[in-house]
Design an enzyme around this catalytic site. Structure first.
Site, PDB file in Angstrom:
ATOM      1  N   LYS A 158      -0.471  25.149  -1.776  1.00  0.00           N
ATOM      2  CA  LYS A 158       0.258  25.581  -2.969  1.00  0.00           C
ATOM      3  C   LYS A 158      -0.738  26.028  -4.045  1.00  0.00           C
ATOM      4  O   LYS A 158      -1.557  25.243  -4.485  1.00  0.00           O
ATOM      5  CB  LYS A 158       1.123  24.465  -3.545  1.00  0.00           C
ATOM      6  CG  LYS A 158       2.074  24.977  -4.652  1.00  0.00           C
ATOM      7  CD  LYS A 158       2.719  23.847  -5.427  1.00  0.00           C
ATOM      8  CE  LYS A 158       1.872  23.395  -6.589  1.00  0.00           C
ATOM      9  NZ  LYS A 158       1.741  24.435  -7.663  1.00  0.00           N
ATOM     10  N   GLU A 215     -12.191  16.227 -21.566  1.00  0.00           N
ATOM     11  CA  GLU A 215     -12.501  17.547 -21.039  1.00  0.00           C
ATOM     12  C   GLU A 215     -11.781  18.632 -21.841  1.00  0.00           C
ATOM     13  O   GLU A 215     -10.558  18.637 -21.935  1.00  0.00           O
ATOM     14  CB  GLU A 215     -12.090  17.619 -19.571  1.00  0.00           C
ATOM     15  CG  GLU A 215     -12.546  18.866 -18.863  1.00  0.00           C
ATOM     16  CD  GLU A 215     -12.263  18.826 -17.365  1.00  0.00           C
ATOM     17  OE1 GLU A 215     -13.066  19.382 -16.599  1.00  0.00           O
ATOM     18  OE2 GLU A 215     -11.241  18.233 -16.967  1.00  0.00           O
TER      19      GLU A 215
END
Length: 479
Positions: A178, A381
């Site tokens: 996917k 992050e």
């Protein structure tokens, strides 16, 4: 006049198909901010069909010889080269990446990585055979695990697809892959390329959103779930896979420390670090975005890095004078902007710090100094073209701060002192340590982290081994 949107489709059992219930997702070109295609929003019926196809194809693919699998992968690599311009165009629409950099920095390593795993297919062997108990011989078989459910990210859609399918197919597994809901175009093209070469059902692509990915991981058919993505997504995959005791391969986030000592060639370090931090708009879990500089050269280094950032250009894919393109989507632009908007008072934006233009999702190359170890932008992050700089006093403090985050994927050390480089490379708690460079990857060496950066390896023989299982066979010598 309206332009007809391109219609992307799933690839299941050798055929392109819409979602069973007809649902779709709009796909946006991040360089323009405009919808250019639709892709399936796949549900349970689509996932069931893909898993059934992969399961049906597995026995025959498993039983092919390594030489036969190698031949298929080599043909796939050749086809990638032959259709490189199509792949580049699809990837640029996916991501807004510069066309020329995609041509030079992604196609060659992708082709090389496929060919590496084609070679690895011929190395599928047990470690030993011998008599470890009187009258009995033991052998070790290394076998494919079965059907692999794989989820690729949006930052490197093509290359991460290669990192997923190449070792899996080489080892004799079948795949249901996917792509991200924002970047399905190049993966659908990859399905077309592989579909013309591999037996039907061996490689399948299901497009969709997070729910689609969850349906794949939770499905009873796959023996393994592999994801490259965020820590949040990785935790969810691990939890879902645990219900069926599925094997899990996780390559998650990063917050790479770049430790610059006082004996470093500042000009060279700044040049290399700025590229490694801003390339792909900083949307790389190994990006050189958290710099720690010795206090004796801090000011000089920051000034040089800010100058490099101010000279770094972002822009349209067909502009050959840019280092990077846009952020991938509107949510990512908001996330990066939010980190800068929430900076504490003691932080200083040395360069950049703002969106570029009002069309697409472009963000300026940014440098932020004056930061403390517990600041949000140090600990979390950003995944954007933002480099932070901290000043350290000595080796011990540099090491403490470098290791003082939840991520542990990649790092680098910049020094002319060999002994210090060796001490740091031993003590840094990261899956990769570069010395006087940052970000090069080769097919022969493993890529993967520790802590919340996940587990399992991509690339290399270690990555190949992750897609195999070990079986002990013992036979009596008495007949």
């Amino acid at each position: 006049m309206t332009t007809e949107l391109r219609r992307l489709r799933n690839y299941i059992n050798g055929e392109f198909k819409d979602a069973a219930d007809g649902r779709t997702i709009d796909v946006v070109n991040p360089a323009t901010g405009e919808v250019y295609a639709t892709s399936p929003l796949s549900g349970q019926a689509d996932v069931d069909a893909a898993m059934d196809a992969a399961a049906a194809a597995f026995p025959a693919w498993r039983d092919t010889t390594p030489a036969e699998r190698q031949k298929v992968l080599l043909k796939i690599a050749d086809a990638f080269e032959e259709r490189a311009e199509e792949l580049i165009a699809a990837e640029s629409e996916n991501t807004g990446k510069p066309l020329e950099l995609t041509r030079t920095e992604e196609i060659p390593p992708m082709v090389d990585q496929i060919r590496f795993f084609a070679g690895a297919a011929r190395m599928l062997e047990g470690r030993s055979a011998g008599e470890y108990m009187e009258g009995l011989t033991s052998i070790v078989r290394r076998e494919p695990v079965g059907v692999c459910a794989q989820v690729a990210p949006w930052n490197y859609p093509m290359m991460m697809a290669v990192w997923k399918f190449a070792p899996a197919l080489a080892a004799g597994n079948t795949v249901v892959l996917k792509p991200s809901d924002t970047t399905p175009a190049s993966t659908v093209l990859i399905a077309e390329i592989i579909g013309a070469i591999a037996p039907k059902g061996v490689f399948n692509v299901v497009c969709g959103d997070r729910t689609t990915g969850s349906l794949m991981v939770e499905h009873p058919t796959p023996a393994m779930a592999s994801i490259t993505g965020s820590v949040r997504a990785g935790i969810q995959v691990a939890a879902s896979a645990a219900k069926d005791v599925k094997r899990v391969h996780l390559e998650l986030g990063g917050k790479a420390p770049v430790v610059v000592f006082e004996d470093t060639d500042i000009a060279k370090a700044v040049e290399d670090i700025s590229v490694a931090g801003f390339f792909n708009a900083g949307q790389d879990c190994t990006a050189a975005t958290r710099v720690l500089v010795h206090e004796s050269i801090h000011d000089e280094f920051v000034a040089a890095l800010a100058k490099a950032a101010s000279e770094t250009k972002t822009g349209a894919p067909d502009d050959e004078d840019v280092l990077y393109g846009p952020l991938n989507n509107a949510n990512q632009l908001a996330q990066v902007s939010g980190f800068i908007d929430r900076l504490p008072a003691h932080a200083k934006v040395e360069a950049g710090g703002q969106r570029v233009g009002d069309k697409g999702f472009f963000y300026a190359a940014t440098v932020v100094s004056g930061l403390k170890q517990d600041d949000e932008i140090i600990q979390n992050e950003v995944f954007g073209p933002v480099i932070t700089v901290q000043s350290f006093a000595d080796e011990a403090q540099a090491l403490e701060w470098a290791n003082g985050v939840e991520y542990a994927l990649a790092s680098s050390v910049w020094t002319k002192d060999h002994a210090r480089a060796m001490r740091m490379s031993k003590a840094l708690d990261f899956g990769c340590v570069w010395i006087n460079t940052h970000i090069p990857l080769v097919a022969e060496m493993p890529h993967g982290g520790f802590k919340k950066s996940g587990y399992g390896k991509d690339l290399s023989a270690y990555g190949f081994d992750d897609y195999t299982r070990i079986k002990h066979v013992m036979t009596s010598l008495d007949g």
